[in-house]
Motif scaffolding. Structure first.
Motif, mmCIF file in Angstrom:
data_model
loop_
_atom_site.group_PDB
_atom_site.id
_atom_site.type_symbol
_atom_site.label_atom_id
_atom_site.label_comp_id
_atom_site.label_asym_id
_atom_site.label_seq_id
_atom_site.Cartn_x
_atom_site.Cartn_y
_atom_site.Cartn_z
ATOM 1 N N PRO A 277 0.633 -1.444 -0.051
ATOM 2 C CA PRO A 277 0.067 -0.006 -0.076
ATOM 3 C C PRO A 277 0.807 1.272 -0.012
ATOM 4 C CG PRO A 277 -0.324 -1.069 2.079
ATOM 5 C CD PRO A 277 0.655 -2.097 1.254
ATOM 6 N N SER A 278 1.986 1.272 0.447
ATOM 7 C CA SER A 278 2.866 2.512 0.194
ATOM 8 C C SER A 278 4.076 2.012 -0.565
ATOM 9 C CB SER A 278 3.456 2.754 1.723
ATOM 10 O OG SER A 278 2.527 3.390 2.458
ATOM 11 N N PRO A 279 4.537 3.165 -1.339
ATOM 12 C CA PRO A 279 5.772 2.471 -2.364
ATOM 13 C C PRO A 279 6.884 2.172 -1.308
ATOM 14 C CG PRO A 279 5.181 4.907 -2.775
ATOM 15 C CD PRO A 279 4.251 4.490 -1.568
ATOM 16 N N ILE A 280 7.649 1.014 -1.749
ATOM 17 C CA ILE A 280 8.608 0.579 -1.045
ATOM 18 C C ILE A 280 9.687 0.085 -2.066
ATOM 19 C CG2 ILE A 280 6.990 -0.442 0.740
ATOM 20 C CD1 ILE A 280 6.654 -3.277 -0.635
ATOM 21 N N THR A 281 10.806 -0.258 -1.480
ATOM 22 C CA THR A 281 11.769 -0.772 -2.090
ATOM 23 C C THR A 281 12.235 -1.881 -2.101
ATOM 24 O OG1 THR A 281 13.445 -0.323 -0.281
ATOM 25 C CG2 THR A 281 13.045 1.682 -1.716
ATOM 26 N N THR A 282 11.563 -2.756 -1.350
ATOM 27 C CA THR A 282 11.825 -4.310 -1.074
ATOM 28 C C THR A 282 11.765 -5.066 -2.519
ATOM 29 O OG1 THR A 282 10.729 -3.902 0.976
ATOM 30 C CG2 THR A 282 10.930 -6.411 0.310
ATOM 31 N N VAL A 283 12.547 -6.040 -2.707
ATOM 32 C CA VAL A 283 12.993 -6.981 -3.804
ATOM 33 C C VAL A 283 13.196 -8.094 -3.015
ATOM 34 C CG1 VAL A 283 14.218 -7.657 -5.658
ATOM 35 C CG2 VAL A 283 13.939 -5.243 -5.079
ATOM 36 N N LEU A 284 12.117 -9.114 -3.557
ATOM 37 C CA LEU A 284 12.249 -10.682 -2.947
ATOM 38 C C LEU A 284 12.462 -11.769 -4.044
ATOM 39 C CD1 LEU A 284 9.017 -9.993 -0.863
ATOM 40 C CD2 LEU A 284 11.370 -10.414 0.072
ATOM 41 N N LYS A 285 13.185 -12.666 -3.792
ATOM 42 C CA LYS A 285 13.600 -13.615 -4.836
ATOM 43 C C LYS A 285 13.352 -14.984 -4.336
ATOM 44 C CE LYS A 285 18.169 -14.315 -3.229
ATOM 45 N NZ LYS A 285 19.929 -14.483 -3.599
ATOM 46 N N THR A 286 13.224 -16.033 -5.692
ATOM 47 C CA THR A 286 12.943 -17.397 -4.910
ATOM 48 C C THR A 286 13.751 -18.148 -6.350
ATOM 49 O OG1 THR A 286 11.632 -19.088 -4.830
ATOM 50 C CG2 THR A 286 10.617 -17.618 -6.280
ATOM 51 N N GLN A 287 14.546 -19.021 -6.005
ATOM 52 C CA GLN A 287 15.196 -19.789 -7.116
ATOM 53 C C GLN A 287 14.113 -21.023 -7.233
ATOM 54 O OE1 GLN A 287 19.050 -20.967 -6.329
ATOM 55 N NE2 GLN A 287 19.171 -22.417 -8.046
#
Length: 282
Positions: free
Chosen positions: A175-185
């Motif tokens: 809901p708020s702009p965020i910088t988070t980046v998540l990954k899965t292999q």
């Protein structure tokens, strides 16, 4: 390709066709055409996830997963003509696990990974496998939490490959702009655990991303708390390491217009180096 409101009346109730255009040798597009109307009543599926799967042997399918403001769990798909890329008749296959829109999807091989949108409150993802000969989907896997918390949408989702390893990423969001980046292999078609990687250089929501080889391109987005204000024209380039971690750099060439809530696609004509050339509008 993309589904949307194509009769210009400004309502989501008419998001019932797919628009597509052939790409010329110079990268420009031929005029857009419209597919057959989606099946069912109601037939609209606006702002659902899209997934393009090349299952080999001339079997290429395009899927629309969920959509509409009231939410649907329906999944429809079409087989693309192997000669000219035009979409064929629509079929219905295995539903996603809960009505949703603003959801996202990414593809690795014949595996579609779909993650929650605005209506499903848990931050989770699940996957299904495409049957190459028919395009039908398997049952969806049990959901896997990609991040603690409730409510997440307006993010980008894409895949990349580096060092022979396949990864899927979730980038930014609301809901708020965020910088988070998540990954899965993804190994043998099965996603692993989700873990954080290097954050985006700037908070973004209503953002789009595309990838080629071991490069991820994050285009535009909005930086304000509103989903329709403070759009940006920047492009962030991520170089993916063999372990899936990303190193970010800013593109030397911004888009000619600020864009939020857009789409992005890459068609690879040859091996490339990181970066983008000059942008053109047409």
């Amino acid at each position: 390709m993309g589904a949307g409101d194509w009769n210009g009346d400004g309502t989501r109730d008419t998001a019932d066709v797919l628009a597509y255009a052939r790409i010329k040798s110079d990268g420009t597009l031929e005029p857009f055409q419209l597919s057959a109307v989606f099946p069912g009543t109601p037939d609209d599926q606006s702002i659902g996830a899209g997934a393009l799967v090349n299952a080999g042997g001339g079997n290429v399918y395009y899927y629309i997963l969920g959509g509409t403001s009231s939410g649907t769990d329906r999944v429809i798909y079409t087989k693309l003509n192997p000669t000219n890329g035009t979409p064929g008749p629509w079929s219905v296959t295995t539903s996603i696990s809960g009505a949703d829109w603003f959801n996202r999807a990414a593809v690795v091989g014949t595996t579609i990974i779909e993650a929650n949108g605005n209506l499903r409150t848990t931050r989770d993802a699940r996957y299904a496998t495409v049957t190459p000969a028919t395009g039908a989907l398997s049952a969806w896997s049990a959901p896997t939490t990609y991040e603690a918390g409730a409510g997440h949408w307006d993010y980008a989702m894409t895949n990349a490959r580096s060092g022979g390893n396949d990864f899927v990423y979730i980038l930014g969001g609301a809901p708020s702009p965020i910088t988070t980046v998540l990954k899965t292999q993804v190994t043998a078609g099965v996603p692993g655990a989700w873990t954080p990687t290097t954050a985006l250089p700037v908070d973004l929501r209503r953002v789009t991303a595309a990838s080629v080889d071991n490069y991820v391109y994050v285009c535009g987005g909005t930086t304000g708390t509103s989903s329709i204000t403070a759009a940006v024209s920047t492009v962030q380039i991520g170089t993916v390491a063999a372990n899936g971690d990303i190193t970010w750099s800013a593109s030397p060439a911004n888009m000619p217009q600020a864009r939020g809530f857009g789409g992005a696609a890459i068609v690879k004509a040859a091996d490339i180096a990181a970066g983008v050339g000059g942008w053109e509008m047409y």
